[in-house]
Design a protein around this motif. Structure first.
Motif, PDB file in Angstrom:
ATOM      1  N   ALA A  76      -7.173  -6.135  -7.256  1.00  0.00           N
ATOM      2  CA  ALA A  76      -6.635  -5.698  -8.542  1.00  0.00           C
ATOM      3  C   ALA A  76      -6.237  -4.230  -8.521  1.00  0.00           C
ATOM      4  O   ALA A  76      -5.206  -3.839  -9.087  1.00  0.00           O
ATOM      5  N   LEU A  77      -7.034  -3.399  -7.861  1.00  0.00           N
ATOM      6  CA  LEU A  77      -6.699  -1.968  -7.774  1.00  0.00           C
ATOM      7  C   LEU A  77      -5.434  -1.749  -6.951  1.00  0.00           C
ATOM      8  O   LEU A  77      -4.623  -0.872  -7.277  1.00  0.00           O
ATOM      9  N   LEU A  78      -5.267  -2.522  -5.893  1.00  0.00           N
ATOM     10  CA  LEU A  78      -4.026  -2.425  -5.114  1.00  0.00           C
ATOM     11  C   LEU A  78      -2.835  -2.802  -5.980  1.00  0.00           C
ATOM     12  O   LEU A  78      -1.810  -2.106  -5.986  1.00  0.00           O
ATOM     13  N   ARG A  79      -2.947  -3.872  -6.750  1.00  0.00           N
ATOM     14  CA  ARG A  79      -1.856  -4.293  -7.631  1.00  0.00           C
ATOM     15  C   ARG A  79      -1.539  -3.203  -8.652  1.00  0.00           C
ATOM     16  O   ARG A  79      -0.379  -2.913  -8.933  1.00  0.00           O
ATOM     17  N   GLY A  80      -2.566  -2.599  -9.208  1.00  0.00           N
ATOM     18  CA  GLY A  80      -2.333  -1.541 -10.181  1.00  0.00           C
ATOM     19  C   GLY A  80      -1.699  -0.311  -9.559  1.00  0.00           C
ATOM     20  O   GLY A  80      -0.887   0.368 -10.195  1.00  0.00           O
ATOM     21  N   SER A  81      -2.048  -0.015  -8.292  1.00  0.00           N
ATOM     22  CA  SER A  81      -1.580   1.230  -7.663  1.00  0.00           C
ATOM     23  C   SER A  81      -0.068   1.287  -7.531  1.00  0.00           C
ATOM     24  O   SER A  81       0.543   2.327  -7.771  1.00  0.00           O
TER      25      SER A  81
ATOM     26  N   GLY B 274       0.825  -1.206   0.000  1.00  0.00           N
ATOM     27  CA  GLY B 274       0.000   0.000   0.000  1.00  0.00           C
ATOM     28  C   GLY B 274       0.856   1.252   0.000  1.00  0.00           C
ATOM     29  O   GLY B 274       0.565   2.225  -0.714  1.00  0.00           O
ATOM     30  N   LEU B 275       1.921   1.239   0.786  1.00  0.00           N
ATOM     31  CA  LEU B 275       2.855   2.362   0.798  1.00  0.00           C
ATOM     32  C   LEU B 275       3.549   2.486  -0.555  1.00  0.00           C
ATOM     33  O   LEU B 275       3.781   3.597  -1.048  1.00  0.00           O
ATOM     34  N   SER B 276       3.877   1.342  -1.166  1.00  0.00           N
ATOM     35  CA  SER B 276       4.461   1.367  -2.513  1.00  0.00           C
ATOM     36  C   SER B 276       3.497   2.001  -3.503  1.00  0.00           C
ATOM     37  O   SER B 276       3.907   2.732  -4.413  1.00  0.00           O
ATOM     38  N   GLY B 277       2.190   1.737  -3.323  1.00  0.00           N
ATOM     39  CA  GLY B 277       1.197   2.349  -4.197  1.00  0.00           C
ATOM     40  C   GLY B 277       1.159   3.851  -4.045  1.00  0.00           C
ATOM     41  O   GLY B 277       1.058   4.588  -5.037  1.00  0.00           O
ATOM     42  N   LEU B 278       1.251   4.328  -2.807  1.00  0.00           N
ATOM     43  CA  LEU B 278       1.263   5.774  -2.565  1.00  0.00           C
ATOM     44  C   LEU B 278       2.497   6.415  -3.187  1.00  0.00           C
ATOM     45  O   LEU B 278       2.413   7.476  -3.826  1.00  0.00           O
ATOM     46  N   ARG B 279       3.631   5.781  -3.019  1.00  0.00           N
ATOM     47  CA  ARG B 279       4.867   6.309  -3.605  1.00  0.00           C
ATOM     48  C   ARG B 279       4.791   6.312  -5.125  1.00  0.00           C
ATOM     49  O   ARG B 279       5.290   7.234  -5.780  1.00  0.00           O
TER      50      ARG B 279
ATOM     51  N   VAL C 189       2.739   9.284  -6.227  1.00  0.00           N
ATOM     52  CA  VAL C 189       3.541  10.506  -6.133  1.00  0.00           C
ATOM     53  C   VAL C 189       4.530  10.581  -7.296  1.00  0.00           C
ATOM     54  O   VAL C 189       4.726  11.644  -7.903  1.00  0.00           O
ATOM     55  N   SER C 190       5.146   9.441  -7.642  1.00  0.00           N
ATOM     56  CA  SER C 190       6.084   9.406  -8.760  1.00  0.00           C
ATOM     57  C   SER C 190       5.391   9.751 -10.075  1.00  0.00           C
ATOM     58  O   SER C 190       5.933  10.498 -10.905  1.00  0.00           O
ATOM     59  N   LEU C 191       4.180   9.226 -10.277  1.00  0.00           N
ATOM     60  CA  LEU C 191       3.433   9.540 -11.496  1.00  0.00           C
ATOM     61  C   LEU C 191       3.073  11.015 -11.556  1.00  0.00           C
ATOM     62  O   LEU C 191       3.192  11.652 -12.617  1.00  0.00           O
TER      63      LEU C 191
ATOM     64  N   TYR D 255       3.974   4.132 -11.052  1.00  0.00           N
ATOM     65  CA  TYR D 255       5.214   4.832 -11.389  1.00  0.00           C
ATOM     66  C   TYR D 255       5.601   4.597 -12.846  1.00  0.00           C
ATOM     67  O   TYR D 255       6.367   5.376 -13.433  1.00  0.00           O
ATOM     68  N   GLN D 256       5.049   3.538 -13.457  1.00  0.00           N
ATOM     69  CA  GLN D 256       5.322   3.255 -14.863  1.00  0.00           C
ATOM     70  C   GLN D 256       4.417   4.066 -15.795  1.00  0.00           C
ATOM     71  O   GLN D 256       4.653   4.100 -16.999  1.00  0.00           O
ATOM     72  N   GLY D 257       3.387   4.701 -15.247  1.00  0.00           N
ATOM     73  CA  GLY D 257       2.432   5.442 -16.049  1.00  0.00           C
ATOM     74  C   GLY D 257       1.050   4.814 -15.978  1.00  0.00           C
ATOM     75  O   GLY D 257       0.838   3.802 -15.308  1.00  0.00           O
ATOM     76  N   PHE D 258       0.099   5.421 -16.681  1.00  0.00           N
ATOM     77  CA  PHE D 258      -1.267   4.909 -16.664  1.00  0.00           C
ATOM     78  C   PHE D 258      -1.358   3.514 -17.274  1.00  0.00           C
ATOM     79  O   PHE D 258      -2.141   2.677 -16.817  1.00  0.00           O
ATOM     80  N   GLY D 259      -0.563   3.252 -18.292  1.00  0.00           N
ATOM     81  CA  GLY D 259      -0.574   1.934 -18.914  1.00  0.00           C
ATOM     82  C   GLY D 259      -0.111   0.859 -17.957  1.00  0.00           C
ATOM     83  O   GLY D 259      -0.702  -0.226 -17.888  1.00  0.00           O
ATOM     84  N   GLY D 260       0.949   1.142 -17.191  1.00  0.00           N
ATOM     85  CA  GLY D 260       1.448   0.175 -16.218  1.00  0.00           C
ATOM     86  C   GLY D 260       0.419  -0.118 -15.148  1.00  0.00           C
ATOM     87  O   GLY D 260       0.227  -1.270 -14.734  1.00  0.00           O
ATOM     88  N   GLY D 261      -0.258   0.929 -14.680  1.00  0.00           N
ATOM     89  CA  GLY D 261      -1.288   0.727 -13.673  1.00  0.00           C
ATOM     90  C   GLY D 261      -2.449  -0.088 -14.203  1.00  0.00           C
ATOM     91  O   GLY D 261      -2.883  -1.064 -13.576  1.00  0.00           O
ATOM     92  N   LEU D 262      -2.972   0.285 -15.392  1.00  0.00           N
ATOM     93  CA  LEU D 262      -4.113  -0.419 -15.963  1.00  0.00           C
ATOM     94  C   LEU D 262      -3.763  -1.860 -16.318  1.00  0.00           C
ATOM     95  O   LEU D 262      -4.541  -2.785 -16.072  1.00  0.00           O
TER      96      LEU D 262
END
Length: 275
Positions: free
Chosen positions: A210-215, A46-51, A54-56, A219-226
């Motif tokens: 799935a949303l947690l995994r995408g979050s 979850g913290l990785s998702g927040l970071r 922020v990176s995005l 940092y890779q962009g919207f494509g990486g998240g989706l």
């Protein structure tokens, strides 16, 4: 009219029932489970998702378009080769510990490796399932990345920029194994089990996972998240229907090994690979 067998199988995959033997939490146990989710998420993915978010946002705030910006997954952590090796191993150990934490919490709750499909009862079928899932996600995933990068909604992702030391390939393989272990145990085995005990439906639990995994891939962009949300939907549903976690760990590891080691060995030699 009774649904035909194929229709019934499709319905079961799209909207599976919650297992009947799940012990539902209430009262104090329910509050403790919610606290457990918040604490584990805060100190791990979850913290990785927040970071990553922020990176995005930082990438979006810059003058250069996303596709012209570059991000790496495995990169040097120190200037000295031996110190870098130690840092890489420590990073992988942290991921192994994250997965171990999820498994420990399941054990404390009366569950365990067998309950989430981390046993050795069907190794051959698990290996075949790993190969099938890796192909199902990995091959279209590469095309999806290239499309989203061409559309300008994804950064240029370089899986590995590690220096060419003798230990580079073993460390990349270890990193892939550690990443797959941590993510699948926490995001699928542990989280979906806890959400079942809280009474969430299988579909809602799947979306949360799935949303947690995408979050933490934003940092890779919207494509990486989706792309990782889609992967999370496929992987999570597979586990919900089969109860087997080893195929997810194996498929994820295989995808990452191919990406990390392939990037290190083929960068500059294959036109579509960034370097």
């Amino acid at each position: 009219m009774t649904a035909s067998p194929p229709q019934g199988r499709v319905r079961a995959w799209l909207s599976p029932p919650r297992p009947a033997d799940v012990a539902m939490a209430d009262g104090r146990d329910r509050r403790l489970l919610v606290t457990e989710i918040l604490v584990v998420a805060t100190v791990t993915l979850g913290l990785s998702g927040l970071r990553s978010l922020v990176s995005l946002l930082d990438s979006l705030a810059g003058p250069a378009p996303l596709a012209s910006r570059q991000v790496s997954i495995d990169r040097p952590l120190a200037t000295d080769a031996w110190v870098d090796l130690a840092a890489q191993l420590a990073s992988s150990l942290q991921l192994v510990a994250w997965g171990g934490l999820g498994l420990y919490l399941l054990l404390r709750a009366g569950s365990g490796p067998r309950a989430v499909g981390l046993d050795g009862t069907r190794p051959g079928r698990d290996v075949l399932a790993s190969l099938g899932l890796a192909a199902l996600i990995g091959i279209p995933g590469l095309g999806f990345y290239l499309v989203t990068r061409a559309l300008g909604i994804n950064l240029t992702v370089v899986p590995s920029v590690l220096d060419d030391h003798w230990w580079r390939v073993p460390v990349l393989v270890l990193s892939a194994l550690a990443n797959s272990w941590a993510e699948e145990v926490l995001v699928v085995g542990w989280l979906l089990t806890v959400l079942r005990r809280l009474g969430l439906s299988e579909n809602r639990s799947l979306v949360v996972s799935a949303l947690l995994r995408g979050s933490y891939h934003l940092y890779q962009g919207f494509g990486g998240g989706l792309g990782n949300v889609i992967m999370g939907l496929v992987f999570g549903r597979y586990w919900q229907r089969t109860g087997r976690l080893w195929p997810l760990v194996g498929a994820h590891a295989l995808i990452d090994v191919v990406a990390f080691v392939g990037s290190a060995l083929l960068a500059g030699k294959v036109s579509f690979l960034p370097h």
